[in-house]
Design a protein around this motif. Structure first.
Motif, PDB file in Angstrom:
ATOM      1  N   ALA A  97       0.856  -1.191   0.000  1.00 55.82           N
ATOM      2  CA  ALA A  97       0.000   0.000   0.000  1.00 55.82           C
ATOM      3  C   ALA A  97       0.884   1.230   0.000  1.00 55.82           C
ATOM      4  O   ALA A  97       2.063   1.173   0.383  1.00 55.82           O
ATOM      5  N   MET A  98       0.310   2.353  -0.439  1.00 55.39           N
ATOM      6  CA  MET A  98       0.954   3.651  -0.299  1.00 55.39           C
ATOM      7  C   MET A  98      -0.056   4.641   0.259  1.00 55.39           C
ATOM      8  O   MET A  98      -1.265   4.507   0.033  1.00 55.39           O
ATOM      9  N   ALA A  99       0.439   5.610   1.005  1.00 51.34           N
ATOM     10  CA  ALA A  99      -0.419   6.615   1.627  1.00 51.34           C
ATOM     11  C   ALA A  99       0.258   7.968   1.559  1.00 51.34           C
ATOM     12  O   ALA A  99       1.491   8.061   1.437  1.00 51.34           O
ATOM     13  N   LEU A 100      -0.542   9.018   1.623  1.00 49.85           N
ATOM     14  CA  LEU A 100       0.010  10.370   1.689  1.00 49.85           C
ATOM     15  C   LEU A 100      -0.858  11.256   2.566  1.00 49.85           C
ATOM     16  O   LEU A 100      -2.049  10.997   2.743  1.00 49.85           O
ATOM     17  N   VAL A 101      -0.230  12.276   3.104  1.00 49.46           N
ATOM     18  CA  VAL A 101      -0.929  13.315   3.860  1.00 49.46           C
ATOM     19  C   VAL A 101      -0.825  14.605   3.084  1.00 49.46           C
ATOM     20  O   VAL A 101       0.260  14.960   2.593  1.00 49.46           O
ATOM     21  N   ILE A 102      -1.930  15.294   2.950  1.00 51.39           N
ATOM     22  CA  ILE A 102      -1.974  16.545   2.191  1.00 51.39           C
ATOM     23  C   ILE A 102      -2.522  17.638   3.089  1.00 51.39           C
ATOM     24  O   ILE A 102      -3.360  17.383   3.964  1.00 51.39           O
ATOM     25  N   ASN A 103      -2.027  18.850   2.885  1.00 51.61           N
ATOM     26  CA  ASN A 103      -2.477  19.983   3.701  1.00 51.61           C
ATOM     27  C   ASN A 103      -2.954  21.111   2.806  1.00 51.61           C
ATOM     28  O   ASN A 103      -2.305  21.431   1.791  1.00 51.61           O
ATOM     29  N   VAL A 104      -4.072  21.700   3.179  1.00 54.01           N
ATOM     30  CA  VAL A 104      -4.602  22.878   2.484  1.00 54.01           C
ATOM     31  C   VAL A 104      -4.734  23.988   3.517  1.00 54.01           C
ATOM     32  O   VAL A 104      -5.352  23.811   4.569  1.00 54.01           O
ATOM     33  N   LYS A 105      -4.128  25.136   3.221  1.00 49.65           N
ATOM     34  CA  LYS A 105      -4.205  26.269   4.133  1.00 49.65           C
ATOM     35  C   LYS A 105      -4.107  27.574   3.350  1.00 49.65           C
ATOM     36  O   LYS A 105      -3.874  27.573   2.136  1.00 49.65           O
ATOM     37  N   GLU A 106      -4.264  28.660   4.046  1.00 51.93           N
ATOM     38  CA  GLU A 106      -4.169  29.978   3.426  1.00 51.93           C
ATOM     39  C   GLU A 106      -2.716  30.315   3.188  1.00 51.93           C
ATOM     40  O   GLU A 106      -1.864  30.165   4.069  1.00 51.93           O
ATOM     41  N   ALA A 107      -2.412  30.747   1.969  1.00 49.45           N
ATOM     42  CA  ALA A 107      -1.041  31.152   1.653  1.00 49.45           C
ATOM     43  C   ALA A 107      -0.727  32.465   2.335  1.00 49.45           C
ATOM     44  O   ALA A 107      -1.559  33.370   2.388  1.00 49.45           O
ATOM     45  N   LYS A 108       0.487  32.577   2.863  1.00 47.62           N
ATOM     46  CA  LYS A 108       0.909  33.806   3.541  1.00 47.62           C
ATOM     47  C   LYS A 108       2.124  34.385   2.857  1.00 47.62           C
ATOM     48  O   LYS A 108       2.912  33.695   2.264  1.00 47.62           O
TER      49      LYS A 108
END
Length: 402
Positions: A391-402
């Motif tokens: 298996a493969m997994a990933l973590v992704i993040n979405v946030k406001e660009a600063k």
């Protein structure tokens, strides 16, 4: 050199996924992928000249596929783009994303197009010459069906791996069907308001071209071949294997389709994003392998490793998507990570909309991004099994660009 790598919001897409032998079965998967990518990049105003590298993820050979990225990008009118092919069965998308991210991060490339495409319909029949055998008779295989039916290491069909895990965890047919119903109900949310969720990343209606890509032969309003599913209908299904628990309702179906995504550096984000206030990053990628013959267990350790690498606990994850060729996968993940069926795979998953192998994971990640954006940001987790009990997994993040 370690650049910050980003996924520009909106610089990704997926075709509808179509059950095999359906409306995409006559099309060369790489011809179609190039055709779609050229159109989608054009819709977004992305100049092909800005892309300096390509990653092609594909698992089912097509005629001419030996020439890989230069051929596909050349068909798009971008004869300057080099690149590489990635093939890691159902983990192809995540591995391809990892390669794309690495190229930008290390400064090898500034803008990478990750393109995933497969046609499970009409897979090739391969003959392997063996001149040393009597009469020179060789070996042959049906690339698609033989891979479904026999792991060359264990001799097991993929469905048997699901049965092995169901037995270990005591997962009965009724529990599987209960989770299946939840997954189909979640997919209905993607179809609400004239498929508003799907239209966030999918061009609908989708015009299916003829084999020469010259004229439209039919039009799709969304994924094709979704099976209407009810508790009564599931109850009528018998397990696929004698004395088993997994029915056809508890597993996905092979499909055709493609998906694409742009990776670039933080410095060049504004050139490709439709929402410059958003910053989308992959914060961790991990892989795992479990004991032979127990493939549906593999997504859990991959997810745990990805979370650890990202410095997060499961409680800090705001949205989760899985590749679940068997609903057994999700039930195991629910038990091991303390999740209910409703807590992940909102808006659908591969169990419902099918499995074209190469692009399956990328579509899931695209949907994950859109869910996080709709929530106002956060952390997302994707995990999915692959042939060879991996298996493969990933973590992704979405946030406001600063």
């Amino acid at each position: 050199m370690n650049k910050e790598v980003v996924i520009p919001y909106g610089a990704y897409w997926s075709t509808p996924f179509v059950r095999w032998q359906g409306s995409l079965s006559h099309l060369h998967s790489l011809h179609l992928a190039a055709h779609v990518a050229q159109a989608e990049l054009g819709r977004r105003g992305i100049d092909l000249k800005a892309i300096d590298s390509g990653i092609l993820g594909t698992t089912v050979p097509q005629k001419g596929a030996f020439y890989g990225v230069p051929w596909v990008t050349g068909r798009m009118g971008a004869t300057h783009i080099p690149g590489t092919i990635v093939n890691q069965a159902c983990a192809t998308s995540v591995r391809g994303m990892q390669v794309a991210q690495s190229e930008v991060q290390t400064g090898q490339s500034d803008v990478v197009l990750a393109l995933m495409a497969d046609r499970i319909s009409n897979g090739p029949h391969v003959f392997y010459p063996a001149p040393s055998q009597p009469g020179g008779t060789g070996d042959s295989e049906n690339w698609v069906l033989d891979s479904f039916n026999c792991d060359p290491l264990t001799g097991l069909a993929m469905v048997q791996t699901a049965e092995n895990v169901a037995k270990e965890y005591g997962i009965a047919t009724q529990e599987q069907h209960d989770w299946v119903l939840c997954r189909y109900e979640q997919y209905q949310d993607a179809l609400a308001n004239d498929s508003a969720f799907l239209k966030r990343f999918m061009s609908l209606p989708f015009e299916v071209p003829d084999a020469r890509l010259r004229k439209t032969v039919t039009t799709l309003t969304g994924d094709e071949g979704i099976t209407a599913t009810t508790q009564e209908g599931l109850a009528r299904l018998k397990p696929v294997l004698p004395d088993g628990t997994v029915t056809f309702g508890g597993q996905t179906h092979p499909a055709d389709g493609n998906a694409g995504m742009i990776f670039t550096s933080r410095e060049r984000l504004a050139e490709f994003t439709s929402r410059p206030e958003l910053l989308i990053t992959v914060t961790a990628i991990a892989q795992s392998r479990v004991e032979p013959g127990f493939m549906p267990k593999a997504p859990v350790p991959a997810a745990q490793k990805a979370l650890k690498a990202a410095g997060l606990e499961i409680a800090q994850i705001d949205a989760i998507k899985t590749h679940n060729p068997f609903i057994v996968n999700d039930i195991v993940m629910g038990r091991e990570m303390g999740l209910t069926a409703q807590q992940f795979n909102n808006f659908g998953c591969s169990l419902v909309w099918g499995h074209p192998q190469g692009p399956t994971g990328l579509r899931s990640v695209i949907e994950l991004i859109e869910i996080l954006v709709m929530r106002g940001g956060g952390n997302g987790l994707y995990t999915g099994c692959a042939a060879g009990d991996t298996a493969m997994a990933l973590v992704i993040n979405v946030k406001e660009a600063k």
